[in-house]
Motif scaffolding. Structure first.
Motif, PDB file in Angstrom:
ATOM      1  N   VAL A   1       0.861  -1.182   0.000  1.00  0.00           N
ATOM      2  CA  VAL A   1       0.000   0.000   0.000  1.00  0.00           C
ATOM      3  C   VAL A   1       0.897   1.232   0.000  1.00  0.00           C
ATOM      4  O   VAL A   1       1.867   1.320   0.743  1.00  0.00           O
ATOM      5  N   LYS A   2       0.557   2.171  -0.879  1.00  0.00           N
ATOM      6  CA  LYS A   2       1.340   3.398  -1.014  1.00  0.00           C
ATOM      7  C   LYS A   2       0.806   4.488  -0.095  1.00  0.00           C
ATOM      8  O   LYS A   2      -0.329   4.437   0.353  1.00  0.00           O
TER       9      LYS A   2
ATOM     10  N   VAL B   1       4.323  12.057  -2.962  1.00  0.00           N
ATOM     11  CA  VAL B   1       5.247  11.297  -2.124  1.00  0.00           C
ATOM     12  C   VAL B   1       5.397   9.867  -2.640  1.00  0.00           C
ATOM     13  O   VAL B   1       6.485   9.310  -2.671  1.00  0.00           O
ATOM     14  N   ASN B   2       4.300   9.259  -3.073  1.00  0.00           N
ATOM     15  CA  ASN B   2       4.392   7.866  -3.520  1.00  0.00           C
ATOM     16  C   ASN B   2       4.804   7.739  -4.987  1.00  0.00           C
ATOM     17  O   ASN B   2       4.798   6.645  -5.532  1.00  0.00           O
ATOM     18  N   ASN B   3       5.147   8.837  -5.614  1.00  0.00           N
ATOM     19  CA  ASN B   3       5.668   8.849  -6.984  1.00  0.00           C
ATOM     20  C   ASN B   3       4.745   8.201  -8.014  1.00  0.00           C
ATOM     21  O   ASN B   3       5.203   7.567  -8.952  1.00  0.00           O
TER      22      ASN B   3
ATOM     23  N   ILE C   1      -1.530   5.045 -13.446  1.00  0.00           N
ATOM     24  CA  ILE C   1      -2.969   5.040 -13.173  1.00  0.00           C
ATOM     25  C   ILE C   1      -3.727   4.610 -14.424  1.00  0.00           C
ATOM     26  O   ILE C   1      -4.625   3.773 -14.364  1.00  0.00           O
ATOM     27  N   ALA C   2      -3.341   5.137 -15.572  1.00  0.00           N
ATOM     28  CA  ALA C   2      -3.995   4.758 -16.833  1.00  0.00           C
ATOM     29  C   ALA C   2      -3.803   3.272 -17.128  1.00  0.00           C
ATOM     30  O   ALA C   2      -4.751   2.588 -17.533  1.00  0.00           O
ATOM     31  N   ASN C   3      -2.607   2.759 -16.916  1.00  0.00           N
ATOM     32  CA  ASN C   3      -2.345   1.332 -17.171  1.00  0.00           C
ATOM     33  C   ASN C   3      -3.146   0.438 -16.239  1.00  0.00           C
ATOM     34  O   ASN C   3      -3.624  -0.623 -16.654  1.00  0.00           O
ATOM     35  N   THR C   4      -3.313   0.853 -14.997  1.00  0.00           N
ATOM     36  CA  THR C   4      -4.135   0.071 -14.062  1.00  0.00           C
ATOM     37  C   THR C   4      -5.581   0.068 -14.527  1.00  0.00           C
ATOM     38  O   THR C   4      -6.233  -0.982 -14.545  1.00  0.00           O
ATOM     39  N   ALA C   5      -6.098   1.215 -14.939  1.00  0.00           N
ATOM     40  CA  ALA C   5      -7.482   1.292 -15.420  1.00  0.00           C
ATOM     41  C   ALA C   5      -7.681   0.390 -16.641  1.00  0.00           C
ATOM     42  O   ALA C   5      -8.710  -0.290 -16.763  1.00  0.00           O
TER      43      ALA C   5
ATOM     44  N   HIS D   1      -3.461   2.843  -6.252  1.00  0.00           N
ATOM     45  CA  HIS D   1      -2.267   3.696  -6.246  1.00  0.00           C
ATOM     46  C   HIS D   1      -2.170   4.596  -5.016  1.00  0.00           C
ATOM     47  O   HIS D   1      -1.368   5.529  -4.984  1.00  0.00           O
ATOM     48  N   GLY D   2      -2.984   4.303  -4.015  1.00  0.00           N
ATOM     49  CA  GLY D   2      -2.869   5.020  -2.747  1.00  0.00           C
ATOM     50  C   GLY D   2      -3.583   6.342  -2.684  1.00  0.00           C
ATOM     51  O   GLY D   2      -3.421   7.091  -1.728  1.00  0.00           O
ATOM     52  N   VAL D   3      -4.364   6.663  -3.691  1.00  0.00           N
ATOM     53  CA  VAL D   3      -5.067   7.942  -3.718  1.00  0.00           C
ATOM     54  C   VAL D   3      -6.534   7.698  -3.367  1.00  0.00           C
ATOM     55  O   VAL D   3      -7.256   7.062  -4.133  1.00  0.00           O
TER      56      VAL D   3
END
Length: 182
Positions: free
Chosen positions: A120-121, A127-129, A135-139, A170-172
């Motif tokens: 978990v980020k 901060v978690n870069n 994000i697009a690739n995960t979607a 992605h921790g957001v």
């Protein structure tokens, strides 16, 4: 069972019980902007310590980053697999050669393949870069998942569910309300 699906809660997610009626609970989901809804009583575990030890943020946590995976449960009834969906967060007991050894809310241990989960980020994307391409690739990994109003898993999801789960991986923190649905 005849109600409209408003959202889904993943294994291990915290809920606050607001009321009990027959075989179900009205709950608020802190991780989804305190969105309220009803859930079957079988879907909730009440820890003796109100979740303080299980939900302890000081623990190392992983998040399922694949749309769907299987966890190998290691318990008294013998090893068996259960499905887990993208966005599921679980505390890590240790890292084994076979994968992450995690703890389920009922305290049973399970193994999740390293390729299907990641640490978990931080909730701060700077901060978690986290890069926009990540994000697009995960979607994109969810391409082909059928539409289900209120859905948040690879069994079916709507646009708010996709946004919520993708950013969560992605921790957001982006609850359904911030993703466009309340």
């Amino acid at each position: 069972l005849k109600s409209k699906l408003a959202t889904q809660v993943l294994l291990g997610d915290e809920v606050r019980v607001l009321e009990k009626r027959d075989y179900r609970y009205r709950v608020a989901i802190p991780g989804q902007g305190d969105l309220e809804g009803w859930i079957q009583q079988e879907a909730i575990t009440f820890p003796r310590d109100k979740g303080r030890s299980y939900l302890n943020p000081e623990r190392e946590w992983i998040i399922v980053s694949a749309p769907k995976t299987e966890a190998l449960i290691l318990d008294k009834t013998g090893n068996h697999k259960v499905p887990l969906y993208g966005g599921t967060r679980l505390p890590v007991l240790e890292k084994k050669q076979a994968g992450y050894k995690v703890q389920f809310p009922d305290h049973s241990p399970a193994i999740i393949d390293f390729a299907d989960a990641m640490p978990v980020k931080s909730v701060d994307p700077v901060v978690n870069n986290t890069r926009p391409e990540e994000i697009a690739n995960t979607a994109k990994r969810f391409v082909g998942v059928r539409y289900l109003a209120g859905g948040m898993t690879s069994q079916g999801m709507d646009m708010s569910g996709l946004i919520s789960i993708t950013y969560r991986i992605h921790g957001v923190p982006v609850g359904r309300a911030r993703a466009g649905i309340r």
